[in-house]
Design a protein around this motif. Structure first.
Motif, PDB file in Angstrom:
ATOM      1  N   THR A  18       0.832  -1.209   0.000  1.00 33.87           N
ATOM      2  CA  THR A  18       0.000   0.000   0.000  1.00 33.87           C
ATOM      3  C   THR A  18       0.865   1.257   0.000  1.00 33.87           C
ATOM      4  O   THR A  18       0.608   2.199  -0.759  1.00 33.87           O
ATOM      5  CB  THR A  18      -0.919  -0.005   1.229  1.00 33.87           C
ATOM      6  OG1 THR A  18      -0.126  -0.259   2.408  1.00 33.87           O
ATOM      7  CG2 THR A  18      -1.972  -1.084   1.119  1.00 33.87           C
ATOM      8  N   SER A  19       1.877   1.277   0.868  1.00 36.81           N
ATOM      9  CA  SER A  19       2.743   2.459   0.908  1.00 36.81           C
ATOM     10  C   SER A  19       3.548   2.594  -0.375  1.00 36.81           C
ATOM     11  O   SER A  19       3.696   3.704  -0.922  1.00 36.81           O
ATOM     12  CB  SER A  19       3.682   2.379   2.115  1.00 36.81           C
ATOM     13  OG  SER A  19       4.481   1.195   2.050  1.00 36.81           O
ATOM     14  N   HIS A  61       1.349   3.887  -3.410  1.00 40.56           N
ATOM     15  CA  HIS A  61       1.218   5.343  -3.554  1.00 40.56           C
ATOM     16  C   HIS A  61       2.460   5.918  -4.241  1.00 40.56           C
ATOM     17  O   HIS A  61       2.363   6.791  -5.111  1.00 40.56           O
ATOM     18  CB  HIS A  61       1.042   5.979  -2.177  1.00 40.56           C
ATOM     19  CG  HIS A  61       1.253   7.458  -2.169  1.00 40.56           C
ATOM     20  ND1 HIS A  61       0.467   8.326  -2.897  1.00 40.56           N
ATOM     21  CD2 HIS A  61       2.180   8.228  -1.530  1.00 40.56           C
ATOM     22  CE1 HIS A  61       0.882   9.566  -2.715  1.00 40.56           C
ATOM     23  NE2 HIS A  61       1.924   9.544  -1.883  1.00 40.56           N
ATOM     24  N   ASP A  69     -11.567  15.583   5.679  1.00 38.53           N
ATOM     25  CA  ASP A  69     -10.421  15.864   6.536  1.00 38.53           C
ATOM     26  C   ASP A  69     -10.591  15.353   7.959  1.00 38.53           C
ATOM     27  O   ASP A  69      -9.688  15.498   8.789  1.00 38.53           O
ATOM     28  CB  ASP A  69     -10.173  17.386   6.586  1.00 38.53           C
ATOM     29  CG  ASP A  69      -9.842  17.932   5.210  1.00 38.53           C
ATOM     30  OD1 ASP A  69      -9.238  17.176   4.419  1.00 38.53           O
ATOM     31  OD2 ASP A  69     -10.191  19.096   4.932  1.00 38.53           O
ATOM     32  N   SER A  96     -10.303  13.160  10.953  1.00 40.10           N
ATOM     33  CA  SER A  96      -9.312  12.121  11.250  1.00 40.10           C
ATOM     34  C   SER A  96      -9.945  10.790  11.572  1.00 40.10           C
ATOM     35  O   SER A  96      -9.299   9.747  11.460  1.00 40.10           O
ATOM     36  CB  SER A  96      -8.429  12.579  12.427  1.00 40.10           C
ATOM     37  OG  SER A  96      -9.232  12.807  13.584  1.00 40.10           O
ATOM     38  N   GLU A 110      -9.808   8.308   8.727  1.00 40.65           N
ATOM     39  CA  GLU A 110      -8.529   7.890   8.198  1.00 40.65           C
ATOM     40  C   GLU A 110      -8.307   6.406   8.456  1.00 40.65           C
ATOM     41  O   GLU A 110      -8.559   5.890   9.534  1.00 40.65           O
ATOM     42  CB  GLU A 110      -7.405   8.713   8.828  1.00 40.65           C
ATOM     43  CG  GLU A 110      -7.404  10.165   8.379  1.00 40.65           C
ATOM     44  CD  GLU A 110      -6.191  10.903   8.917  1.00 40.65           C
ATOM     45  OE1 GLU A 110      -5.383  10.265   9.626  1.00 40.65           O
ATOM     46  OE2 GLU A 110      -6.063  12.106   8.634  1.00 40.65           O
ATOM     47  N   SER A 111      -7.825   5.748   7.429  1.00 40.35           N
ATOM     48  CA  SER A 111      -7.434   4.348   7.499  1.00 40.35           C
ATOM     49  C   SER A 111      -6.392   4.138   6.420  1.00 40.35           C
ATOM     50  O   SER A 111      -6.134   5.035   5.605  1.00 40.35           O
ATOM     51  CB  SER A 111      -8.635   3.419   7.300  1.00 40.35           C
ATOM     52  OG  SER A 111      -9.165   3.582   5.999  1.00 40.35           O
ATOM     53  N   GLU A 112      -5.812   2.963   6.431  1.00 41.38           N
ATOM     54  CA  GLU A 112      -4.783   2.692   5.429  1.00 41.38           C
ATOM     55  C   GLU A 112      -5.355   2.766   4.019  1.00 41.38           C
ATOM     56  O   GLU A 112      -4.749   3.362   3.117  1.00 41.38           O
ATOM     57  CB  GLU A 112      -4.179   1.313   5.686  1.00 41.38           C
ATOM     58  CG  GLU A 112      -2.984   0.992   4.806  1.00 41.38           C
ATOM     59  CD  GLU A 112      -2.363  -0.345   5.156  1.00 41.38           C
ATOM     60  OE1 GLU A 112      -1.264  -0.620   4.639  1.00 41.38           O
ATOM     61  OE2 GLU A 112      -2.966  -1.107   5.931  1.00 41.38           O
ATOM     62  N   ASN A 163      -6.329   6.440   3.213  1.00 44.83           N
ATOM     63  CA  ASN A 163      -5.129   7.213   2.904  1.00 44.83           C
ATOM     64  C   ASN A 163      -4.628   6.924   1.497  1.00 44.83           C
ATOM     65  O   ASN A 163      -4.145   7.830   0.801  1.00 44.83           O
ATOM     66  CB  ASN A 163      -4.035   6.908   3.927  1.00 44.83           C
ATOM     67  CG  ASN A 163      -4.355   7.488   5.285  1.00 44.83           C
ATOM     68  OD1 ASN A 163      -5.078   8.485   5.391  1.00 44.83           O
ATOM     69  ND2 ASN A 163      -3.838   6.872   6.337  1.00 44.83           N
ATOM     70  N   LYS A 206      -6.941   8.847  -0.790  1.00 42.69           N
ATOM     71  CA  LYS A 206      -6.684  10.282  -0.701  1.00 42.69           C
ATOM     72  C   LYS A 206      -5.409  10.653  -1.440  1.00 42.69           C
ATOM     73  O   LYS A 206      -5.370  11.662  -2.168  1.00 42.69           O
ATOM     74  CB  LYS A 206      -6.592  10.695   0.764  1.00 42.69           C
ATOM     75  CG  LYS A 206      -7.926  10.700   1.482  1.00 42.69           C
ATOM     76  CD  LYS A 206      -7.760  10.872   2.982  1.00 42.69           C
ATOM     77  CE  LYS A 206      -7.105  12.186   3.335  1.00 42.69           C
ATOM     78  NZ  LYS A 206      -7.001  12.389   4.802  1.00 42.69           N
ATOM     79  N   SER A 207      -4.366   9.868  -1.255  1.00 41.26           N
ATOM     80  CA  SER A 207      -3.110  10.182  -1.928  1.00 41.26           C
ATOM     81  C   SER A 207      -3.241  10.033  -3.435  1.00 41.26           C
ATOM     82  O   SER A 207      -2.677  10.827  -4.204  1.00 41.26           O
ATOM     83  CB  SER A 207      -2.005   9.274  -1.394  1.00 41.26           C
ATOM     84  OG  SER A 207      -2.297   7.911  -1.662  1.00 41.26           O
TER      85      SER A 207
END
Length: 1199
Positions: A338-339, A342, A387, A389, A392-394, A397, A400-401
């Protein structure tokens, strides 16, 4: 131990059971190539050595002898060494397994390597032989489980794998890969891997230097000119081939070294490095890749970030490699995908702005979105913002990215984005669906700004509009209009976001009917009211158009609405009001009703619990209805169908500007889901309104024209209005057939009969169409009233109007298929009568009428082919039998029509010819027919047959076709003369024409063509052909001058051209005009020269006391040179023949006076049978082709 022996190359493969020297001699003895001569000499010398030492002539013995000679290579010249190496490469594959001991193998390898390395002047071909031998010996004779056995050969192959010569290098790398692949022992793999890594380490210093130096176009050639630099590239190519087979320990050492070579800018090693890294990710385990994946991803992402500064192909390779890495991580369950996803998405997105890389980058990014973004994992609370918080989750995110990357590219783009970037955004809209309005809100607003800036009418906004359409499909019209409201300024009448209306019209799906009624309709009214304030200005017209556009969104909101069963009642009332009040809404309402009915019916009729839609706006969007929801919707539609049917039917019958088809289609859709009694009441009310039925519901009997006219005048109606009402009501009846029950179908049928009886033509087209709809939708009606229907239709005159004829034949189509499938004698008789009318229309002078008949035959054929009836094939053959029955008819008109019918059926299904084997011969036999239209039809059938049949099937009919074509050519020659025909024969077919002419018309005269050079030769020729005094005299007259000979062979005179032309008239060859000679002994047809047959003279005396002369004044005997001359001569003789007919009643003697002797003489002998009677030969059999020669010979013997 298991040995593997590769197959030798085909061009050098020999048999191991035959003596090698003898095989080489057989193969190359005829060759003059020096290498082959040297090879044969070497083989012979080795054979002599083996024979002298009393050794067997086996492949292994030859191999040993050759190696022994090579071991003393210093005493040999380069030619001898090349021949020996070539011989060894041929012999080695022929040696049986274990045919060479391990010690001998090592010795042989050493000898071969020594010759290849230490001996100067060894050519590329010889080195290739050495490499081949090394590979074969390792795989075939070495112990693959022991490193000592394969070490020497393997080391040699590695050295050759980085050779500067391409052929040697490629061959060595291929052999090395095969050898490496065959290792199964871990110890052998370990040692082999060490050798590869050792070689790689040796080149690493140079590789690092090359990877750090930037290469420009002017320095690239200089860099690659150095041998050590080239060897680095060859080493990397070798490494790529061996990566899948390296040990894990060595792979873990090699990959970090490769990563050291990665740079963000291009070098001469970049391509090879990418290929090696890809090989590691494809074949290696996570144990090898894991420690290096982050560095690799960072390096490749940095390489992509430079974009156009690096070569395009390497940039695309890096992007593809990143996708491969991400797939590897995801498949392995790594949490880092996932990271890294992105990171990869962001680096690849930068390629979308470059046209050279945009297409492939777009494909990569679409695949990443499809695989790595899952909106189901994101839980969204509508009351929270993006926005917040808590959201927010993996996964969130990641989304969003991704959206942020695309938003940044949009903001940096100058002008309208290209289709590739917009395509990626569209895919992301569809993937996120309803949550797009949260994550992609800024993108939607940016796209809206672009639309406002450029305007909608520019041609380069299509992709932008489609992208906005994807947003509408994803979030729905309600949320879209919340983000981008459509409004009007009451002060200056300016509109905002009005460009969104056409996009909504094309892409709205799964919306709410309530939203349309509560928001869209009021918005449309506000635009209409504003437009009325400035009615006369251009702004007023624009506002009116915008209002109509908003009203026109009704069909779009009817695409799978979510509240049909709840809101359709209110919508129906709005529709009825609009039908009466707004003419511009008629089509919108009709289309909307069709959409609602058809979509719900398709779901109910589908096998799965949800139907598939063909609507582009529905694809990849909302899921279709379930059957349960569709059932509720249909009930809601049916509950309001009575009022809607009344409104639509009144609109249809009262329409002054034609009868719109969309109104009729909407009525048909509603009728299909309504109760039959409701539909019947609507129809009966209209029949009573127009006074077609009495108060008791019975149709009024037809009245005389006078009584009807008086009655119509009394009601202030004219006959024309009554006819219009009949047509309109019958057209309306055709749309009510679907869904009608028995009582209603009987009523419609009575109305059809009433129309047929009341008028001669008016309304018949609509009546036939309605009847065909009944037969098509209700099969029971065809079965129960078959005889009545046939009597009704056949009792009516065949219409002259093509449209009416088409509808009549549509009825015939269904009835004929039913009759053929039932196979009843009575029904087959009726089918014959209908088929007879169709075939007659095939000969109609109107092309569109013929097309209707052809289409009907094809429809009948298709229905029988696709029928589920068990006897459908037998029914189809009965159809063919019926049509072939017309071939024996006496009328050429119906016969040619039947041939045309068979032609179209054969064109559609060539299997007919194979299933009915007598069909083709029967048709081709019609070429003997005297009627030109029959012959023309058969020729058309022949063309279809030859064009459609496969070659193997055509062989069955080849002889019949050839004979048929030849017969036609013979008829043309007899009628028009050979010269006239030859003028129009294409050059490529003239050889065939001359063959037919020689075989059929000049079998006896062609032998004399080259002998006639003098009077003596003429006489000798005549004596050899004819013996009777009469024939001799006739031929003497023919050969009286050389010009006659020329005319006989070439027919260049205008007189003869005219003679041939007079025989073109069909009446000249009809049976009634052919006269047989009364003298049975001579066996000749009357001559057309001055010498006339006695039988001919007797006939001529009956018409004219004066015998005809051999020529006629005014007729030119000069040459009609060329094609134009022949045409002028034929035209002159044609006028002359007309004049003779008018003066003498077409007397045969006038034509005989105009003929030359030779043209007819060639025909008269071949048209004489054995009994001496004149005959016209037909094409019935090939045995008749040579009868003229037999008759000629018989005359000669008798004389």
């Amino acid at each position: 131990m298991k040995h593997k022996k590769p197959e030798p190359e085909p061009e050098t493969q020999l048999k191991n059971d035959t003596e090698i020297c003898q095989q080489l001699l057989s193969r190359y003895s005829a060759s003059t190539a020096p290498q082959h001569r040297h090879l044969l000499a070497t083989a012979a010398a080795l054979r002599s050595i083996l024979t002298a030492e009393s050794l067997p002539l086996t492949p292994s013995a030859y191999f040993s002898a050759a190696i022994n000679n090579l071991s003393d290579s210093k005493a040999l010249d380069s030619t001898a060494i090349a021949a020996l190496l070539s011989f060894v490469s041929i012999v080695v594959p022929l040696i049986e397994e274990k045919g060479i001991k391990d010690a001998k193998v090592k010795e042989a390898v050493a000898v071969l390597v020594e010759v290849a390395v230490e001996r100067e002047g060894v050519g590329v071909g010889s080195l290739g032989c050495v490499v081949k031998c090394l590979g074969v010996m390792i795989l075939g004779f070495c112990d693959l489980e022991k490193w000592d056995s394969v070490k020497a050969g393997f080391e040699s192959l590695i050295k050759f794998s980085v050779d500067k010569r391409p052929k040697v290098r490629r061959s060595a790398q291929e052999c090395l890969e095969k050898v490496f692949k065959s290792f199964s022992s871990s110890s052998v793999v370990k040692e082999a891997s060490k050798l590869v890594f050792s070689l790689f380490k040796n080149y690493m210093p140079v590789a690092l230097t090359l990877s750090e130096s930037r290469i420009f176009d002017e320095s690239k050639e200089e860099t690659l000119s150095k041998l050590e630099h080239l060897e680095v590239i060859h080493m990397l190519n070798l490494l790529k081939a061996t990566v899948p087979y390296l040990s894990v320990k060595i792979s873990s050492k090699v990959l970090p070294e490769l990563v050291k070579l990665l740079r963000s800018d291009f070098s001469v090693l970049t391509r090879q490095i990418f290929q090696n890294i890809e090989a590691f990710f494809v074949s290696s385990s996570d144990e090898v890749i894991g420690p290096q994946q982050e560095k690799i991803i960072d390096s490749l992402s940095g390489y992509l970030s430079l974009g156009q500064k690096n070569p395009v192909d390497t940039v695309l390779s890096a992007a593809t490699l990143l996708r491969t890495i991400l797939n590897k991580l995801r498949a392995g369950g790594s949490s880092s995908w996932t990271s890294n996803g992105h990171k990869i998405f962001g680096s690849t997105a930068g390629l979308l702005t470059d046209e050279a890389t945009a297409s492939q980058a777009s494909d990569i990014m679409k695949e990443l979105i499809h695989h790595y973004i899952d909106p189901k994992e994101v839980v969204i609370n509508e009351s929270q913002s993006l926005d917040d918080s808590s959201q927010e989750s993996e996964e969130a995110n990641m989304i969003k990215s991704t959206c942020a990357v695309l938003e940044n590219i949009l903001n940096s783009y100058d002008g309208i984005p290209n289709e590739h970037l917009l395509g990626v955004i569209s895919v992301l809209f569809k993937k996120l669906g309803d949550i797009s309005h949260i994550f992609m809100k800024n993108i939607i607003l940016k796209l809206a700004d672009l639309m406002n800036d450029v305007g909608r009418d520019k041609p380069d906004t299509n992709h932008l509009q489609n992208c906005m359409g994807s947003a509408v499909v994803a979030i729905g019209p309600e949320k879209m209009l919340m983000l981008l409201p459509i409004s009007i300024d009451p002060d200056n009448f300016t509109c905002s976001n009005i460009w969104l209306v056409p996009i909504l019209k094309d892409h709205v799906v799964g919306a709410s009917l309530g939203y349309y009624m509560e928001h869209i309709v009021p918005l449309a009214k506000s635009f209409k009211q504003a437009g009325q304030k400035v009615r006369k200005s251009v702004i007023g017209q624009d506002l009116q158009a915008h209002a109509y556009g908003l009203w026109g969104l009704l069909p779009a909101f009817c695409r799978y609405p979510v509240d049909t069963h709840k809101k359709f009642g209110a919508l129906a009332e709005l529709m009825i009001t609009s039908l009466k009040k707004y003419s511009f809404m008629h089509q919108n309402i009709a289309v909307a009703l069709q959409v609602l009915v058809n979509q719900n019916r398709s779901v109910m009729l589908s096998k799965s619990d949800g139907g598939a839609s063909n609507d582009n706006a529905v694809k990849d969007s909302v899921a279709p209805y379930s059957k349960k929801i569709a059932t509720k919707n249909i009930k809601a539609l049916a509950s309001c169908s009575s009022k809607l049917l009344h409104a639509l039917a009144d609109l249809f019958v009262d329409s002054q500007s034609g009868k719109p088809s969309f109104i009729k289609d909407a009525i048909a859709c509603l009728a299909s889901i309504s109760n039959s009694s409701v539909t019947q009441k609507v129809f009966m009310s209209l029949l009573k309104r127009f006074r077609f039925v009495t108060g008791e519901g019975e149709f009024q009997q037809p009245k005389s024209d006078g009584d009807e006219l008086i009655e119509e005048e009394a009601r202030s109606l004219n006959v024309q209005e009554k006819d219009v009402h009949r047509c309109v009501m019958m057209e309306l009846a055709s749309s009510l057939v679907v869904g009608a029950k028995t009582d209603f179908i009987d009523l419609i049928y009575k109305f059809v009969v009433f129309i047929f009886q009341a008028t001669d033509v008016t309304g018949h087209c609509e009546a036939y169409h309605t009847l065909s709809r009944i037969l098509q939708e209700h099969t029971w009606f065809c079965s129960s009233r078959f005889v009545e229907l046939i009597d009704l239709l056949l009792g009516l005159k065949s219409p002259d109007d093509v449209a009416t004829l088409k509808n009549r034949f549509a009825c015939f189509h269904i009835l004929i298929v039913h009759a053929l499938e039932m196979n009843s004698e009575e029904k087959n008789t009726k089918a014959f009568l209908m088929l007879n009318e169709i075939i007659l229309i095939l000969k109609d002078a109107r092309e569109d009428a013929r097309k209707v008949a052809y289409d009907t035959l094809l429809f009948i054929s298709s229905s029988l082919h696709n029928s589920s009836c068990a006897t459908s094939r037998e029914a189809y053959q009965r159809l063919i039998s019926m049509i072939t029955g017309y071939l024996s008819g006496s009328s050429p008109y119906i016969t040619s029509g039947a041939v045309s019918a068979l032609s179209v059926l054969v064109y559609n299904d060539t299997e007919i010819c194979l299933e009915v084997p007598d069909l083709v011969p029967s048709l081709l036999s019609l070429l003997q027919n005297k009627a030109l239209e029959v012959i023309k039809a058969v020729l058309g059938f022949t063309k279809v047959l030859v064009s459609c049949l496969q070659a193997k099937d055509l062989q069955n009919f080849l002889s019949d076709i050839i004979i048929g074509v030849t017969v036609i050519l013979e008829i043309m020659i007899r009628k028009c003369g050979s010269s006239a025909v030859e003028l129009d024969i294409p050059e490529k077919h003239k050889s065939f024409f001359k063959t037919v002419l020689q075989l059929r018309f000049r079998p006896h005269m062609s032998a004399c063509a080259g002998q006639i050079e003098s009077c003596y030769n003429y006489v000798n020729c005549l004596m050899s052909i004819q013996t009777s005094g009469r024939d001799r005299a006739r031929l003497l007259a023919l050969f009286e001058s050389p010009t006659a000979v020329s005319n006989r062979h070439h027919k260049s005179t205008s007189k003869e051209a005219g003679t041939n032309d007079t025989e073109k008239t069909p009446s000249d060859i009809s049976p009634k005009r052919v006269e047989k000679p009364k003298n049975k002994e001579s066996g000749s047809v009357p001559e057309r020269t001055g010498s006339v047959h006695p039988g001919k003279r007797k006939r001529e005396k009956k018409h004219n006391e004066n015998p005809p002369t051999s020529s006629k004044p005014g007729v030119s005997t000069g040459d009609g040179s060329g094609r134009e001359g022949a045409k002028r001569a034929r035209h002159f003789e044609h006028e002359k023949s007309i004049k003779v007919r008018s003066e003498d009643g077409w007397k045969k003697r006038n034509f005989n006076k105009e003929q030359t002797g030779d043209g007819k003489r060639k025909i008269e002998h071949r048209n004489t049978n054995k009994k001496g009677k004149a005959s016209f030969r037909g094409p019935s059999s090939a045995s008749k082709l040579h009868k003229p020669q037999k008759a000629w010979k018989k005359q000669k013997l008798n004389n």
